[in-house]
Design a protein around this motif. Structure first.
Motif, PDB file in Angstrom:
ATOM      1  N   THR A  88      -7.658  -5.876  -5.813  1.00  0.00           N
ATOM      2  CA  THR A  88      -8.264  -6.122  -7.126  1.00  0.00           C
ATOM      3  C   THR A  88      -7.989  -4.959  -8.085  1.00  0.00           C
ATOM      4  N   GLU A  89      -7.504  -5.283  -9.264  1.00  0.00           N
ATOM      5  CA  GLU A  89      -7.198  -4.278 -10.303  1.00  0.00           C
ATOM      6  C   GLU A  89      -6.086  -3.314  -9.900  1.00  0.00           C
ATOM      7  N   ILE A  90      -5.535  -3.479  -8.689  1.00  0.00           N
ATOM      8  CA  ILE A  90      -4.389  -2.652  -8.301  1.00  0.00           C
ATOM      9  C   ILE A  90      -3.109  -3.442  -8.533  1.00  0.00           C
ATOM     10  N   ARG A 143       0.830  -1.217   0.000  1.00  0.00           N
ATOM     11  CA  ARG A 143       0.000   0.000   0.000  1.00  0.00           C
ATOM     12  C   ARG A 143       0.858   1.259   0.000  1.00  0.00           C
ATOM     13  N   TYR A 166     -12.796   3.777  -4.352  1.00  0.00           N
ATOM     14  CA  TYR A 166     -13.418   2.709  -5.135  1.00  0.00           C
ATOM     15  C   TYR A 166     -14.878   2.468  -4.750  1.00  0.00           C
ATOM     16  N   GLU A 198     -12.708  -3.553   2.076  1.00  0.00           N
ATOM     17  CA  GLU A 198     -11.893  -3.690   0.867  1.00  0.00           C
ATOM     18  C   GLU A 198     -11.850  -2.419   0.030  1.00  0.00           C
ATOM     19  N   PRO A 246      -8.526  -9.157  -1.551  1.00  0.00           N
ATOM     20  CA  PRO A 246      -9.362  -8.601  -2.631  1.00  0.00           C
ATOM     21  C   PRO A 246      -9.346  -7.080  -2.709  1.00  0.00           C
ATOM     22  N   HIS A 247      -8.881  -6.399  -1.653  1.00  0.00           N
ATOM     23  CA  HIS A 247      -8.803  -4.938  -1.769  1.00  0.00           C
ATOM     24  C   HIS A 247      -7.778  -4.526  -2.817  1.00  0.00           C
ATOM     25  N   PHE A 257      -5.549   6.118  -4.115  1.00  0.00           N
ATOM     26  CA  PHE A 257      -5.177   5.460  -2.874  1.00  0.00           C
ATOM     27  C   PHE A 257      -5.512   3.979  -2.907  1.00  0.00           C
ATOM     28  N   THR A 258      -4.582   3.187  -2.454  1.00  0.00           N
ATOM     29  CA  THR A 258      -4.889   1.786  -2.176  1.00  0.00           C
ATOM     30  C   THR A 258      -5.735   1.741  -0.908  1.00  0.00           C
ATOM     31  N   PRO A 259      -6.814   0.948  -0.903  1.00  0.00           N
ATOM     32  CA  PRO A 259      -7.579   0.829   0.348  1.00  0.00           C
ATOM     33  C   PRO A 259      -6.664   0.425   1.503  1.00  0.00           C
ATOM     34  N   TRP A 261     -11.935   0.630   2.028  1.00  0.00           N
ATOM     35  CA  TRP A 261     -11.761   1.574   3.142  1.00  0.00           C
ATOM     36  C   TRP A 261     -10.660   2.595   2.852  1.00  0.00           C
ATOM     37  N   VAL A 289     -14.651   2.115 -10.394  1.00  0.00           N
ATOM     38  CA  VAL A 289     -15.679   1.081 -10.224  1.00  0.00           C
ATOM     39  C   VAL A 289     -15.047  -0.265 -10.563  1.00  0.00           C
ATOM     40  N   ARG A 290     -14.983  -1.117  -9.559  1.00  0.00           N
ATOM     41  CA  ARG A 290     -14.381  -2.430  -9.767  1.00  0.00           C
ATOM     42  C   ARG A 290     -15.489  -3.492  -9.730  1.00  0.00           C
TER      43      ARG A 290
END
Lengths: 350, 350, 350, 350
Positions: free
Chosen positions: A54-56, A23, C296, C290, A51-52, C345-347, C292, C277-278
């Motif tokens: 996903t697409e990252i 992150r 997203y 996921e 799964p957070h 941002f990454t969650p 947070w 939107v994932r």
């Protein structure tokens, strides 16, 4: 910058320390994470377990193989349990990688203390001697240009940043130090056991490892450098029903009476220019949420007028300043970059 | 029993202390709650503000009027804020009621300490002198047959039960005592302020009132009786993101080296026959959830072999043993009943 | 870029929406927050009420005065309650500022619906007509170059992103839609009331505003655009004992039987190129954690083979995609920038 | 009463259902728990795994052996996982014990449905036929005098109590029923897996087993009795970051328009005299905390005037009314006692 980015690999990417490195490094301007590694889950996509992402991150987990890692990366972060790092680190160093180890394996310079407190066979003295202990705001000068960094423990970071200047200045009696520490549950990692079970921990507060925590000698090792003599502290850890955050409430007797304002002044001077340590104004104490998700360590003071004891309150996010954030800060220092690079997150509030 | 039940009134029935008295007294074999009282909400059904009482209590809230209360009840519990109890208690006593006061107004025998720590004008010395301080397991003998009981503070109960035997025995140095206390949020009551706001407290851990908490002199007052001389403690309070529970982690220097097992033995003897104090076996420390919803105070010990300091861990449910439960226990003692009557709840786990 | 940064002011900087704008904009490469504004606390340092901003923002809160704001800023975000925005927005527009309003005041094009659901006098039809409704992934084309954006509601964002493609495609019966929504407590803001009180909410789950929530007509307004005719949904909101996060669990009858995989495909095409939107792979449903701390909106599907109903699960962080994040995304669209600028941002997990 | 108490054994005493039976039965006037049983931990003191039972239960865990159990007890509660009960129940019945089974093994009269939804080989049809399904307030008449009771599932209890009267009265369309259920984490038991891990669940809200939960056919089995024909419902379950509590938010189309007040009236008549079902006044909906720790099921209604749909909100404590409490209520019915015996707990609030 037009030069290519530094390539980083993360071993232990299925744990909380590893995923926090992912992150944080996603925002680092000079670093690319080119390999996420897990011996147990190699071959499966990292987003499957997290799964957070996903697409990252679309990539699959790599194996720990040093040859492979050294092809894909310049630096490797070891977010691995103690006992594992001691095996991997020497191999990665030999393969020409810089190594930043987040485990406890190389922190204690006296390997007998490791044996005693970790109840585990230590790394060799030679390997331990090669590792530079990266408590950035205190021993950061020793880190630049090095290739093997041992990243401090979470409780240790919170306690030592809060105590070092006062011990160094001779303001408090090192033999009187009591550290009452509290941590969120993520410090125990993603492994399954009853003490991380929601129904056991929610709406509960408990003490654990009283006078037995393996971070004790690590705290004392740094305080001994400040005091110029051995120091023994009383150290208790508690589990708070929250995910992130450490608070150390620290008590010590003063050598002579000073006020909280004096301590504020002393610490502001000591940490002058170090952006991640915020000394709170006199009369204000930090709460863990006020550093949540960030690399800050916030510190506040009170002096009990009746007993003369000083109370120091210190908070960090255990996964950032207490682990992944400080590891990146160490990488910045290794590379001679500004130590705040990629780490200037505002705490998430609320 | 065929004799009529004792009739109890509860002032402050719209607060957490009051509503907990209602819950607990519903199981008491010898007591009927005949009046629930609130000056602010008199006239409205209690179940309106507390829907969990739907079909359990159909009655409306009464006013505080002493004449009315003395008609409907034999004993009155004051679950009122400090400053309010000092006005009501004398009136109820005069009206012939027994009074059990849960506020801080009559706890400190030295009214100057009240003035200093509560920042509020104290009750008269005469009124304070009439009140018997009901720390059941320690000063319970003084309660029987009395008509005016001052119920101890929540932190105080947790700290004094944990310290009294060791201070009394002269095993620890009274001047070395440090109490690091942690409480759930219900201790702050149902009033609205930012420090009880969910988004501010959830996933947060904070210290407050460092060296300033009004329970400090109350702790010292009891410890002074044990020590036979004045005692000053260092006392810090923290807020835990949970609803109920208090833990006191207490540190003290020993007068001479004893083991945790010695402390277990000393305390078991001291609390012999007192069902609500459970001394944990050597090597085991209680967590707050293990007394949740019950009137127990559980206590465990550790001795740091390196520094010689003893650590005492003590937990209670702040609304039960720390308030409503101990108040009922005091009523039991006043009436000469078994102190456990109506209070034999198994802790709710999980 | 060498051109000067866009200067942004934030009205409502003492609320959660405002302080989240401050956090997020601190990472925006093209925007500087030049004024933080609060009518109630003007003159005091923002870090006083939000100590997590210590040493991050040293400035004092400004007053709402349009002349002052237009001197210091180019764009103003209104993180103000409904009823307040309707007064401020026209003044700021007149002063030449771009306005992005996070309140509900300008969202409903039919001002009679506002009157009915908000129980409050609406803004003028003329003012409402000037505002462009910024549901970025659906109506984002209408935003570029505009100067007055009405940012969608939090529940609305979660529900409409989850429903629009299926309604547009005619796959589900608009009259069958049931939205069972759950939100963290921060959605209710920093104001004090019993339904944000920790002890009332922790370890509790409750429904509120059943069939009465003011976001209902806003959801229907967008779905009507998709359906080409009026739509009435059943909408229930619940409070979850957590700080951040919204989940909408949505039920609808299909016009003809399709599989969850069909929905995944339809939505992936619809949201092609829209990074925030994932659409989750078939068989996987998102949890609030996921997303947070990120912008997203994650969406997953299930079809009940027995009844033929489709279930859509949609999650957002209510303070990011549901408020401050989408507001910044709208600013990006207004300025013709990449919509993800400053929002990647990454969650935060865990 | 002077007759000897009924002796009860609890199999599965190291799980949450078992330990809740111990807590509740401790207050039962006619029952003594004479044996706590665990196949996995036989021989060790129960207070070792559950320290909250310190000094409350000093006994060691017994083995499951039917001969032993039948010597020590008259009735046995099986708080065992599905698949285990089906083996033990017939042996205990044969040994002359009354059996109250809390698992899913004997609830579905159609054993093919068991096979399909539990993905497990069912008990024999003969054994299933012997078990009486103990949904107390609805089918309680069938329980008296029986010796083998199958206790309903937690979600099922919440959903069926909320739906049965309306389906029976023909007020709602059985084919339109959607049950959006939310549960605290204790429902998943004390076993270790990632979905009960504190750091994964805290500050998170997630859906699981969408249209796949094994309680679905059990709900439908009871509703079919009400409707006089097969019923298929849409049923979704969610995990709430709290320990105890279930809410079912239920949506259905009405056969003809009736008001929420009509539903209140219908349900009050249906549940007349059944103390544990509290129908809330029109306009009020229950929250899970309002039944916490008690055997109540609280139900409230709303009718959407625009769509005509009715929303029913139903809450229980999953470990009490959803498991141990209802099991004791069933024992009371079996014995011909008042169904509320030993269960008249006021909910714990806050």
């Amino acid at each position: 910058m037009n030069t290519p980015k530094l390539r980083a690999a993360i071993v232990g990417s299925t744990g909380y320390g590893g995923v926090e490195l992912i992150r944080l490094l996603a925002s680092h301007p000079y670093v690319d994470v080119t390999s996420v590694i897990s011996s147990s889950s190699a071959g499966s996509p990292i987003a499957e377990g997290f799964p957070h992402l996903t697409e990252i991150r679309a990539d699959k987990l790599d194996d720990v193989d040093p040859a492979l890692v050294s092809e894909k990366a310049d630096v490797v972060f070891l977010a691995t349990p103690h006992g594992v790092s001691m095996k991997l680190a020497p191999q990665y160093l030999e393969a020409g990688l810089k190594v930043i180890d987040l485990s406890g394996d190389f922190r204690l310079k006296n390997i007998e203390e490791y044996r005693q407190w970790y109840k585990h066979e230590p790394a060799s003295q030679a390997d331990v001697d090669r590792a530079v202990y990266g408590m950035c705001e205190i021993f950061g000068d020793e880190v630049e240009g090095q290739s093997f960094i041992s990243n401090p423990g979470c409780f240790v970071t919170s306690a030592v940043l809060a105590l070092y200047p006062a011990v160094k200045a001779g303001w408090i009696d090192p033999d009187s130090i009591i550290i009452d520490a509290k941590t969120g549950v993520s410090g125990a990692g993603r492994g399954l056991n009853l003490s991380s079970h929601f129904s056991e921990i929610n709406e509960n507060f408990k003490a654990y490892k009283i006078n037995k925590h393996q971070h004790t000698p690590e705290i004392e090792q740094s305080l001994a450098r400040a005091a110029g003599r051995p120091v023994a502290v009383t150290f208790t850890t508690h589990l708070v029903p929250m995910t992130r955050g450490i608070m150390s409430t620290i008590y010590a007797s003063q050598q002579e009476r000073r006020s909280a304002a004096d301590f504020v002044e002393l610490y502001r001077q000591f940490y002058e220019g170090r952006k991640f340590v915020r000394i709170r104004p006199n009369g204000q104490w930090p709460a863990t949420k006020e550093v949540w998700g960030s690399n800050y360590c916030d510190i506040g003071f009170n002096v009990d007028e009746r007993t003369g004891r000083v109370t120091v309150i210190s908070v960090i996010d255990n996964l950032v300043k207490g682990a992944a954030g400080q590891a990146i800060q160490n990488l910045n220092l290794v590379m001679g970059w500004d130590e705040t690079l990629g780490l200037q997150f505002t705490p998430v509030y609320p």
